[in-house]
Design a protein around this motif. Structure first.
Motif, PDB file in Angstrom:
ATOM      1  N   VAL A 136     -16.639  -3.248 -13.647  1.00  0.00           N
ATOM      2  CA  VAL A 136     -17.046  -3.464 -12.256  1.00  0.00           C
ATOM      3  C   VAL A 136     -15.823  -3.645 -11.368  1.00  0.00           C
ATOM      4  O   VAL A 136     -15.660  -2.970 -10.347  1.00  0.00           O
ATOM      5  N   THR A 137     -14.948  -4.576 -11.738  1.00  0.00           N
ATOM      6  CA  THR A 137     -13.741  -4.799 -10.939  1.00  0.00           C
ATOM      7  C   THR A 137     -12.703  -3.709 -11.198  1.00  0.00           C
ATOM      8  O   THR A 137     -11.947  -3.339 -10.297  1.00  0.00           O
ATOM      9  N   GLY A 138     -12.673  -3.169 -12.406  1.00  0.00           N
ATOM     10  CA  GLY A 138     -11.704  -2.133 -12.737  1.00  0.00           C
ATOM     11  C   GLY A 138     -11.913  -0.851 -11.947  1.00  0.00           C
ATOM     12  O   GLY A 138     -10.938  -0.178 -11.578  1.00  0.00           O
ATOM     13  N   ASN A 139     -13.171  -0.489 -11.678  1.00  0.00           N
ATOM     14  CA  ASN A 139     -13.430   0.699 -10.864  1.00  0.00           C
ATOM     15  C   ASN A 139     -12.745   0.595  -9.513  1.00  0.00           C
ATOM     16  O   ASN A 139     -12.191   1.573  -8.994  1.00  0.00           O
ATOM     17  N   HIS A 140     -12.810  -0.588  -8.924  1.00  0.00           N
ATOM     18  CA  HIS A 140     -12.184  -0.773  -7.613  1.00  0.00           C
ATOM     19  C   HIS A 140     -10.671  -0.582  -7.689  1.00  0.00           C
ATOM     20  O   HIS A 140     -10.056  -0.016  -6.778  1.00  0.00           O
ATOM     21  N   ASP A 141     -10.067  -1.052  -8.772  1.00  0.00           N
ATOM     22  CA  ASP A 141      -8.623  -0.874  -8.937  1.00  0.00           C
ATOM     23  C   ASP A 141      -8.262   0.607  -9.021  1.00  0.00           C
ATOM     24  O   ASP A 141      -7.281   1.053  -8.410  1.00  0.00           O
ATOM     25  N   VAL A 142      -9.048   1.368  -9.774  1.00  0.00           N
ATOM     26  CA  VAL A 142      -8.789   2.802  -9.921  1.00  0.00           C
ATOM     27  C   VAL A 142      -8.874   3.501  -8.563  1.00  0.00           C
ATOM     28  O   VAL A 142      -8.001   4.290  -8.181  1.00  0.00           O
ATOM     29  N   ILE A 143      -9.929   3.197  -7.822  1.00  0.00           N
ATOM     30  CA  ILE A 143     -10.134   3.845  -6.521  1.00  0.00           C
ATOM     31  C   ILE A 143      -9.034   3.448  -5.545  1.00  0.00           C
ATOM     32  O   ILE A 143      -8.484   4.296  -4.819  1.00  0.00           O
ATOM     33  N   THR A 144      -8.687   2.176  -5.515  1.00  0.00           N
ATOM     34  CA  THR A 144      -7.641   1.707  -4.600  1.00  0.00           C
ATOM     35  C   THR A 144      -6.311   2.380  -4.905  1.00  0.00           C
ATOM     36  O   THR A 144      -5.584   2.797  -3.988  1.00  0.00           O
ATOM     37  N   ASP A 145      -5.977   2.505  -6.187  1.00  0.00           N
ATOM     38  CA  ASP A 145      -4.721   3.172  -6.563  1.00  0.00           C
ATOM     39  C   ASP A 145      -4.712   4.625  -6.088  1.00  0.00           C
ATOM     40  O   ASP A 145      -3.685   5.134  -5.607  1.00  0.00           O
ATOM     41  N   ARG A 146      -5.842   5.305  -6.198  1.00  0.00           N
ATOM     42  CA  ARG A 146      -5.904   6.700  -5.758  1.00  0.00           C
ATOM     43  C   ARG A 146      -5.731   6.816  -4.248  1.00  0.00           C
ATOM     44  O   ARG A 146      -5.085   7.751  -3.748  1.00  0.00           O
ATOM     45  N   LEU A 147      -6.305   5.882  -3.512  1.00  0.00           N
ATOM     46  CA  LEU A 147      -6.148   5.905  -2.059  1.00  0.00           C
ATOM     47  C   LEU A 147      -4.695   5.685  -1.661  1.00  0.00           C
ATOM     48  O   LEU A 147      -4.166   6.367  -0.769  1.00  0.00           O
ATOM     49  N   ARG A 148      -4.051   4.747  -2.317  1.00  0.00           N
ATOM     50  CA  ARG A 148      -2.640   4.493  -2.013  1.00  0.00           C
ATOM     51  C   ARG A 148      -1.781   5.698  -2.373  1.00  0.00           C
ATOM     52  O   ARG A 148      -0.887   6.086  -1.612  1.00  0.00           O
ATOM     53  N   ASP A 149      -2.055   6.296  -3.533  1.00  0.00           N
ATOM     54  CA  ASP A 149      -1.282   7.461  -3.958  1.00  0.00           C
ATOM     55  C   ASP A 149      -1.475   8.634  -3.001  1.00  0.00           C
ATOM     56  O   ASP A 149      -0.581   9.470  -2.834  1.00  0.00           O
ATOM     57  N   ALA A 150      -2.655   8.701  -2.370  1.00  0.00           N
ATOM     58  CA  ALA A 150      -2.933   9.798  -1.438  1.00  0.00           C
ATOM     59  C   ALA A 150      -2.200   9.632  -0.114  1.00  0.00           C
ATOM     60  O   ALA A 150      -2.151  10.566   0.689  1.00  0.00           O
ATOM     61  N   GLY A 151      -1.666   8.431   0.116  1.00  0.00           N
ATOM     62  CA  GLY A 151      -0.871   8.225   1.318  1.00  0.00           C
ATOM     63  C   GLY A 151      -1.656   7.829   2.551  1.00  0.00           C
ATOM     64  O   GLY A 151      -1.218   8.110   3.668  1.00  0.00           O
ATOM     65  N   ILE A 152      -2.789   7.135   2.383  1.00  0.00           N
ATOM     66  CA  ILE A 152      -3.527   6.677   3.546  1.00  0.00           C
ATOM     67  C   ILE A 152      -2.646   5.755   4.380  1.00  0.00           C
ATOM     68  O   ILE A 152      -1.950   4.883   3.855  1.00  0.00           O
ATOM     69  N   ALA A 153      -2.655   5.947   5.673  1.00  0.00           N
ATOM     70  CA  ALA A 153      -1.734   5.207   6.548  1.00  0.00           C
ATOM     71  C   ALA A 153      -2.058   3.724   6.596  1.00  0.00           C
ATOM     72  O   ALA A 153      -1.167   2.874   6.533  1.00  0.00           O
ATOM     73  N   GLU A 154      -3.345   3.378   6.727  1.00  0.00           N
ATOM     74  CA  GLU A 154      -3.755   1.983   6.848  1.00  0.00           C
ATOM     75  C   GLU A 154      -4.905   1.733   5.878  1.00  0.00           C
ATOM     76  O   GLU A 154      -5.957   2.368   5.979  1.00  0.00           O
ATOM     77  N   LEU A 155      -4.690   0.813   4.953  1.00  0.00           N
ATOM     78  CA  LEU A 155      -5.699   0.525   3.930  1.00  0.00           C
ATOM     79  C   LEU A 155      -5.966  -0.971   3.874  1.00  0.00           C
ATOM     80  O   LEU A 155      -5.054  -1.769   3.665  1.00  0.00           O
ATOM     81  N   LEU A 205     -12.301  -2.003  13.726  1.00  0.00           N
ATOM     82  CA  LEU A 205     -12.162  -1.848  15.170  1.00  0.00           C
ATOM     83  C   LEU A 205     -10.839  -2.363  15.730  1.00  0.00           C
ATOM     84  O   LEU A 205     -10.489  -2.029  16.874  1.00  0.00           O
ATOM     85  N   ALA A 206     -10.107  -3.147  14.965  1.00  0.00           N
ATOM     86  CA  ALA A 206      -8.885  -3.765  15.494  1.00  0.00           C
ATOM     87  C   ALA A 206      -7.820  -2.723  15.822  1.00  0.00           C
ATOM     88  O   ALA A 206      -7.679  -1.713  15.127  1.00  0.00           O
ATOM     89  N   ASP A 207      -7.067  -2.967  16.899  1.00  0.00           N
ATOM     90  CA  ASP A 207      -5.902  -2.130  17.184  1.00  0.00           C
ATOM     91  C   ASP A 207      -4.850  -2.300  16.095  1.00  0.00           C
ATOM     92  O   ASP A 207      -4.221  -1.328  15.675  1.00  0.00           O
ATOM     93  N   ARG A 208      -4.681  -3.543  15.640  1.00  0.00           N
ATOM     94  CA  ARG A 208      -3.727  -3.842  14.566  1.00  0.00           C
ATOM     95  C   ARG A 208      -4.454  -4.652  13.490  1.00  0.00           C
ATOM     96  O   ARG A 208      -4.533  -5.875  13.583  1.00  0.00           O
ATOM     97  N   PRO A 209      -4.978  -3.991  12.477  1.00  0.00           N
ATOM     98  CA  PRO A 209      -5.721  -4.717  11.437  1.00  0.00           C
ATOM     99  C   PRO A 209      -4.801  -5.585  10.598  1.00  0.00           C
ATOM    100  O   PRO A 209      -3.592  -5.350  10.526  1.00  0.00           O
ATOM    101  N   VAL A 210      -5.381  -6.587   9.960  1.00  0.00           N
ATOM    102  CA  VAL A 210      -4.606  -7.399   9.023  1.00  0.00           C
ATOM    103  C   VAL A 210      -4.118  -6.523   7.876  1.00  0.00           C
ATOM    104  O   VAL A 210      -2.961  -6.551   7.482  1.00  0.00           O
ATOM    105  N   GLY A 211      -5.017  -5.719   7.320  1.00  0.00           N
ATOM    106  CA  GLY A 211      -4.656  -4.766   6.284  1.00  0.00           C
ATOM    107  C   GLY A 211      -4.349  -5.403   4.946  1.00  0.00           C
ATOM    108  O   GLY A 211      -4.307  -6.624   4.786  1.00  0.00           O
ATOM    109  N   GLY A 212      -4.153  -4.556   3.947  1.00  0.00           N
ATOM    110  CA  GLY A 212      -3.848  -5.017   2.596  1.00  0.00           C
ATOM    111  C   GLY A 212      -5.067  -5.606   1.913  1.00  0.00           C
ATOM    112  O   GLY A 212      -6.212  -5.375   2.300  1.00  0.00           O
ATOM    113  N   ALA A 213      -4.824  -6.378   0.862  1.00  0.00           N
ATOM    114  CA  ALA A 213      -5.900  -7.033   0.126  1.00  0.00           C
ATOM    115  C   ALA A 213      -6.317  -8.302   0.846  1.00  0.00           C
ATOM    116  O   ALA A 213      -5.470  -9.144   1.181  1.00  0.00           O
TER     117      ALA A 213
END
Length: 318
Positions: A136-155, A205-213
């Motif tokens: 359950v928690t591991g799936n989220h780790d896999v997906i998050t790693d893929r998003l970071r590797d893809a170069g999303i600007a703000e996560l 909606l934020a102009d400057r999100p907190v971001g990260g975990a």
């Protein structure tokens, strides 16, 4: 998020550039446990889209939201490309299931390729050191790693503890005095999903999100016995916790309800980790992002559980 222009400074001939236009947001699983509250918060905005799988959900939403409703399969690349075209920000969520990684990865990768700048992903609270991730928690780790590797600007990755709303299907049994749950004797920061949705919307909606975990929990770590007492106070009846062993009877009960073997295995390992961890730490995400304390279990019990357990009895205002 409403765009407006500012007047030129005195003595100047050139007006400053107008503020940016509202960003288009795509909400996935808009009828999910968290997604329904995100949808409610954004229902009156024309710059928000909603991606649904079933015709029934699409029909229900089309009369309830101002933005466009897209019907499609999150694992289908063509459906996803159509939904993310022109989108700037994405609320990414999917229930734990066999296709979760495929669905979220397909959406996430298509979003990055389409120029989506910000993704707010619904994840899960990570366990402490020495505890191996369950599926359950591991799936989220896999997906998050893929998003970071893809170069999303703000996560932004929301990492909430156990949802208080997950106890609602047992509201009748709770009102009769029993809170049956297999998570063991430890204490957790049970979280009201309304808080998770509020944080998600703020980050979208934020102009400057907190971001990260962003770790999200309730204001206190409660044992299930303490949670049962909170529920009982709101319902006006004594409620006691009954620990459910993670054995064959528990598995058989889930299987009879149509839960797949893979999902049962994942839930078994998740509850085992709850038992191993004991007392969980608390997250400060609600305070960090919203500037207010999180809702308590007592708030949930009075405002949400009580009306669910006693149809026709309104709870206090939310």
């Amino acid at each position: 998020m409403t765009a407006h222009t500012t007047q030129p400074a005195p003595g100047t001939d050139t007006a400053p550039e107008p503020e940016s236009e509202p960003a288009t947001v795509l909400v996935t699983t808009p009828r999910g446990v968290v997604g329904r509250h995100v949808t409610e918060a954004l229902r009156d905005r024309s710059d928000v889209r909603f991606l649904v799988r079933s015709a029934a959900t699409a029909q229900a939403l089309e009369g309830a939201v101002r933005g466009k409703v897209f019907r499609g399969d999150a694992t289908n690349a063509e459906d996803v490309r159509r939904a993310v075209e022109g989108v700037d920000r994405l609320f990414l969520a999917h229930p734990f299931a066999e296709d979760q990684i495929a669905a979220e990865a397909t959406l996430g990768m298509a979003a990055v390729e389409a120029g989506v700048r910000r993704i707010v992903k619904l994840g899960a609270r990570r366990f402490g050191s020495g505890i191996a991730p369950d599926a359950v928690t591991g799936n989220h780790d896999v997906i998050t790693d893929r998003l970071r590797d893809a170069g999303i600007a703000e996560l932004t990755v929301l990492q909430p503890d156990r949802f208080l709303q997950n106890f609602l299907p047992a509201a009748t049994a709770i009102a009769q005095g029993t809170l049956a749950d297999p998570a063991g004797p430890g204490a957790r920061g049970y979280v009201d999903v309304r808080d998770i949705a509020d944080v998600a919307v703020a980050e979208l909606l934020a102009d400057r999100p907190v971001g990260g975990a962003i770790e999200i929990s309730g204001p206190a770590a409660l044992t299930l016995a303490e949670l049962a007492a909170s529920f009982g106070n709101a319902l006006g009846v004594p409620v006691r916790h009954i620990d459910i062993p993670l054995g064959d009877a528990w598995r058989a009960g889930l299987a009879e309800r149509g839960v797949s073997p893979q999902t049962i295995d994942g839930l078994h390992d998740l509850y085992t980790n709850y038992r191993r961890e004991g007392v969980a730490g608390l997250g400060e995400g609600v305070q960090r992002v919203l500037g207010r304390p999180p809702r308590s279990a007592d708030d949930f019990a009075m405002q949400v559980l009580r009306p669910a357990a006693s149809p026709g009895v309104p709870g206090p205002g939310c």
